[in-house]
Design a protein around this motif. Structure first.
Motif, PDB file in Angstrom:
ATOM      1  N   ASP A 120      30.565  16.254  23.306  1.00 51.87           N
ATOM      2  CA  ASP A 120      31.728  15.431  23.008  1.00 51.87           C
ATOM      3  C   ASP A 120      32.857  16.228  22.359  1.00 51.87           C
ATOM      4  O   ASP A 120      33.968  15.708  22.206  1.00 51.87           O
ATOM      5  N   MET A 121      32.604  17.454  21.964  1.00 50.50           N
ATOM      6  CA  MET A 121      33.610  18.279  21.288  1.00 50.50           C
ATOM      7  C   MET A 121      33.527  19.711  21.786  1.00 50.50           C
ATOM      8  O   MET A 121      33.344  20.652  21.017  1.00 50.50           O
ATOM      9  N   PRO A 122      33.659  19.920  23.094  1.00 49.20           N
ATOM     10  CA  PRO A 122      33.401  21.246  23.687  1.00 49.20           C
ATOM     11  C   PRO A 122      34.282  22.342  23.106  1.00 49.20           C
ATOM     12  O   PRO A 122      35.498  22.211  23.024  1.00 49.20           O
ATOM     13  N   GLY A 123      33.638  23.427  22.687  1.00 54.59           N
ATOM     14  CA  GLY A 123      34.351  24.592  22.190  1.00 54.59           C
ATOM     15  C   GLY A 123      34.744  24.549  20.742  1.00 54.59           C
ATOM     16  O   GLY A 123      35.209  25.554  20.192  1.00 54.59           O
ATOM     17  N   ALA A 124      34.579  23.411  20.075  1.00 57.43           N
ATOM     18  CA  ALA A 124      35.023  23.283  18.685  1.00 57.43           C
ATOM     19  C   ALA A 124      33.965  23.827  17.728  1.00 57.43           C
ATOM     20  O   ALA A 124      32.764  23.707  17.988  1.00 57.43           O
ATOM     21  N   PRO A 125      34.392  24.413  16.611  1.00 57.66           N
ATOM     22  CA  PRO A 125      33.401  24.739  15.582  1.00 57.66           C
ATOM     23  C   PRO A 125      32.690  23.467  15.153  1.00 57.66           C
ATOM     24  O   PRO A 125      33.334  22.441  14.899  1.00 57.66           O
ATOM     25  N   ALA A 177      30.380  24.186  19.484  1.00 55.83           N
ATOM     26  CA  ALA A 177      29.713  23.164  20.285  1.00 55.83           C
ATOM     27  C   ALA A 177      29.857  23.474  21.772  1.00 55.83           C
ATOM     28  O   ALA A 177      30.951  23.800  22.249  1.00 55.83           O
ATOM     29  N   VAL A 178      28.757  23.363  22.495  1.00 61.30           N
ATOM     30  CA  VAL A 178      28.776  23.565  23.948  1.00 61.30           C
ATOM     31  C   VAL A 178      27.947  22.471  24.606  1.00 61.30           C
ATOM     32  O   VAL A 178      27.048  21.886  23.994  1.00 61.30           O
ATOM     33  N   GLY A 179      28.258  22.204  25.860  1.00 66.50           N
ATOM     34  CA  GLY A 179      27.506  21.201  26.599  1.00 66.50           C
ATOM     35  C   GLY A 179      26.216  21.716  27.183  1.00 66.50           C
ATOM     36  O   GLY A 179      25.257  20.961  27.362  1.00 66.50           O
ATOM     37  N   ASP A 180      26.157  23.023  27.475  1.00 69.54           N
ATOM     38  CA  ASP A 180      24.963  23.611  28.092  1.00 69.54           C
ATOM     39  C   ASP A 180      24.810  25.028  27.558  1.00 69.54           C
ATOM     40  O   ASP A 180      25.600  25.923  27.898  1.00 69.54           O
ATOM     41  N   GLY A 229      43.135  18.148  18.677  1.00 71.88           N
ATOM     42  CA  GLY A 229      44.152  17.174  18.315  1.00 71.88           C
ATOM     43  C   GLY A 229      45.204  17.845  17.456  1.00 71.88           C
ATOM     44  O   GLY A 229      45.768  18.874  17.840  1.00 71.88           O
ATOM     45  N   THR A 230      45.445  17.313  16.263  1.00 72.04           N
ATOM     46  CA  THR A 230      46.434  17.903  15.359  1.00 72.04           C
ATOM     47  C   THR A 230      45.812  18.814  14.313  1.00 72.04           C
ATOM     48  O   THR A 230      46.532  19.439  13.537  1.00 72.04           O
ATOM     49  N   ARG A 231      44.486  18.931  14.284  1.00 71.37           N
ATOM     50  CA  ARG A 231      43.814  19.691  13.233  1.00 71.37           C
ATOM     51  C   ARG A 231      43.482  21.098  13.702  1.00 71.37           C
ATOM     52  O   ARG A 231      42.884  21.300  14.751  1.00 71.37           O
ATOM     53  N   THR A 232      43.894  22.088  12.925  1.00 69.75           N
ATOM     54  CA  THR A 232      43.532  23.470  13.202  1.00 69.75           C
ATOM     55  C   THR A 232      42.052  23.667  12.916  1.00 69.75           C
ATOM     56  O   THR A 232      41.582  23.380  11.809  1.00 69.75           O
ATOM     57  N   VAL A 233      41.305  24.151  13.912  1.00 66.52           N
ATOM     58  CA  VAL A 233      39.866  24.357  13.736  1.00 66.52           C
ATOM     59  C   VAL A 233      39.486  25.830  13.783  1.00 66.52           C
ATOM     60  O   VAL A 233      38.393  26.208  13.336  1.00 66.52           O
ATOM     61  N   ALA A 234      40.363  26.675  14.327  1.00 66.11           N
ATOM     62  CA  ALA A 234      40.063  28.110  14.388  1.00 66.11           C
ATOM     63  C   ALA A 234      41.372  28.875  14.501  1.00 66.11           C
ATOM     64  O   ALA A 234      42.397  28.329  14.938  1.00 66.11           O
ATOM     65  N   ARG A 235      41.305  30.142  14.123  1.00 64.93           N
ATOM     66  CA  ARG A 235      42.478  31.004  14.226  1.00 64.93           C
ATOM     67  C   ARG A 235      41.995  32.404  14.533  1.00 64.93           C
ATOM     68  O   ARG A 235      40.911  32.813  14.104  1.00 64.93           O
ATOM     69  N   ILE A 236      42.773  33.147  15.291  1.00 61.94           N
ATOM     70  CA  ILE A 236      42.456  34.540  15.608  1.00 61.94           C
ATOM     71  C   ILE A 236      43.614  35.407  15.135  1.00 61.94           C
ATOM     72  O   ILE A 236      44.766  35.180  15.500  1.00 61.94           O
ATOM     73  N   ASP A 237      43.301  36.403  14.324  1.00 63.68           N
ATOM     74  CA  ASP A 237      44.300  37.301  13.757  1.00 63.68           C
ATOM     75  C   ASP A 237      44.000  38.728  14.157  1.00 63.68           C
ATOM     76  O   ASP A 237      42.836  39.113  14.319  1.00 63.68           O
ATOM     77  N   ALA A 238      45.042  39.540  14.267  1.00 60.31           N
ATOM     78  CA  ALA A 238      44.856  40.968  14.483  1.00 60.31           C
ATOM     79  C   ALA A 238      44.353  41.604  13.203  1.00 60.31           C
ATOM     80  O   ALA A 238      44.722  41.209  12.101  1.00 60.31           O
ATOM     81  N   GLU A 239      43.508  42.588  13.353  1.00 51.82           N
ATOM     82  CA  GLU A 239      42.940  43.270  12.195  1.00 51.82           C
ATOM     83  C   GLU A 239      42.939  44.766  12.454  1.00 51.82           C
ATOM     84  O   GLU A 239      42.555  45.216  13.526  1.00 51.82           O
ATOM     85  N   ALA A 240      43.366  45.558  11.465  1.00 51.90           N
ATOM     86  CA  ALA A 240      43.259  47.013  11.579  1.00 51.90           C
ATOM     87  C   ALA A 240      41.799  47.386  11.426  1.00 51.90           C
ATOM     88  O   ALA A 240      41.255  47.408  10.335  1.00 51.90           O
ATOM     89  N   ALA A 241      41.134  47.638  12.544  1.00 54.63           N
ATOM     90  CA  ALA A 241      39.677  47.739  12.515  1.00 54.63           C
ATOM     91  C   ALA A 241      39.153  49.028  13.130  1.00 54.63           C
ATOM     92  O   ALA A 241      38.087  49.069  13.692  1.00 54.63           O
ATOM     93  N   GLU A 242      39.888  50.095  13.040  1.00 55.75           N
ATOM     94  CA  GLU A 242      39.481  51.315  13.729  1.00 55.75           C
ATOM     95  C   GLU A 242      38.353  52.021  12.985  1.00 55.75           C
ATOM     96  O   GLU A 242      38.590  52.749  12.029  1.00 55.75           O
TER      97      GLU A 242
END
Length: 260
Positions: free
Chosen positions: A7-12, A77-80, A181-194
């Protein structure tokens, strides 16, 4: 009414701490974040953390048994679960554990192509998890290439597809933002990770918890054997800091600076 991952595919849908000492984990997070704990249907090695009486996180003594590091991990969350595992392998990433059959569903751990560890879950989920005052604010991926990461997770988890309930993905102010919907559930940021030895500089998922007094929480973390792992960052809306628990697991706390 029961809620399921389909019911909530892909959401944390959950976050969990893998630890080697349940009693010590309970003592630390009770003292630092004020959590209480109860048993779970997953057995004696797993506990559920409660904030304000609501389930907020899981804690499992699984480090030795499954060979996983002491760390906080988000679950999506995933369906399969089998389909998701196949997508991960097809895209050159790594399946680490599972999918494993558990009393309420199926769980797995994976690492994306940059090495960031995440989990996914097929089955019953906690209704309205993460929306309460004391729930996670969001989960955040620190990645070398946020656009490539967004494509990977979009393909694996079904972000921004045509299914009902799928998540929206947008690029805003230098971040990839994922919303349900209107709620932020995830974010992806660049990171200096060398190739840095600092674990904060490596690609990883970070879990944020809401607190009302960031400085007091940070002080309690230090007094109970943990530490402060980053400088405090401040925006118009939030103050944030990354902390380290007594066993070295990293997590972040966020205090609102702009009240509703």
């Amino acid at each position: 009414m029961d809620t399921f991952s389909r019911d909530m595919p892909g959401a944390p849908c959950w976050v969990s701490l893998a630890t080697h000492d349940l009693a010590a984990a309970e003592e630390f997070y009770r003292a630092v974040l004020g959590w209480e704990f109860r048993g779970s249907r997953l057995g004696e090695e797993f506990r559920v953390a409660l904030a304000g009486g609501e389930p907020v996180a899981g804690v499992g003594a699984v480090v030795a048994r499954l060979g996983v590091p002491t760390a906080w991990t988000p679950y999506f969350a995933v369906g399969d679960a089998d389909v998701t595992a196949a997508r991960i392998r097809e895209r050159g990433a790594t399946m680490a554990v599972g999918p494993l059959a558990l009393p309420t569903g199926r769980a797995a751990l994976a690492a994306d192509r940059e090495g960031a560890v995440f989990g996914f879950w097929e089955g019953e989920v906690v209704p309205r998890w993460g929306t309460g005052r004391d729930g996670p604010v969001w989960v955040e991926l620190h990645a070398r290439d946020p656009f490539a990461a967004a494509v990977f997770y979009g393909e694996v988890l079904g972000w921004a597809d045509e299914r009902p309930g799928s998540l929206d993905v947008a690029y805003e102010q230098g971040h990839v933002v994922v919303r349900r919907g209107t709620r932020t559930v995830a974010r992806i940021d660049a990171e200096a990770a060398e190739a840095a030895p600092d674990p904060q500089a490596r690609p990883r998922w970070q879990v944020h918890f809401t607190v009302t007094d960031l400085d007091a929480v940070a002080d309690r973390a230090v007094r109970h054997g943990g530490g402060i792992a980053s400088a405090v960052t401040t925006s118009a809306a939030h103050r944030r800091v990354t902390l380290r628990d007594w066993a070295g697991a990293l997590f972040a706390v966020t205090e609102a600076t702009r009240r509703p």
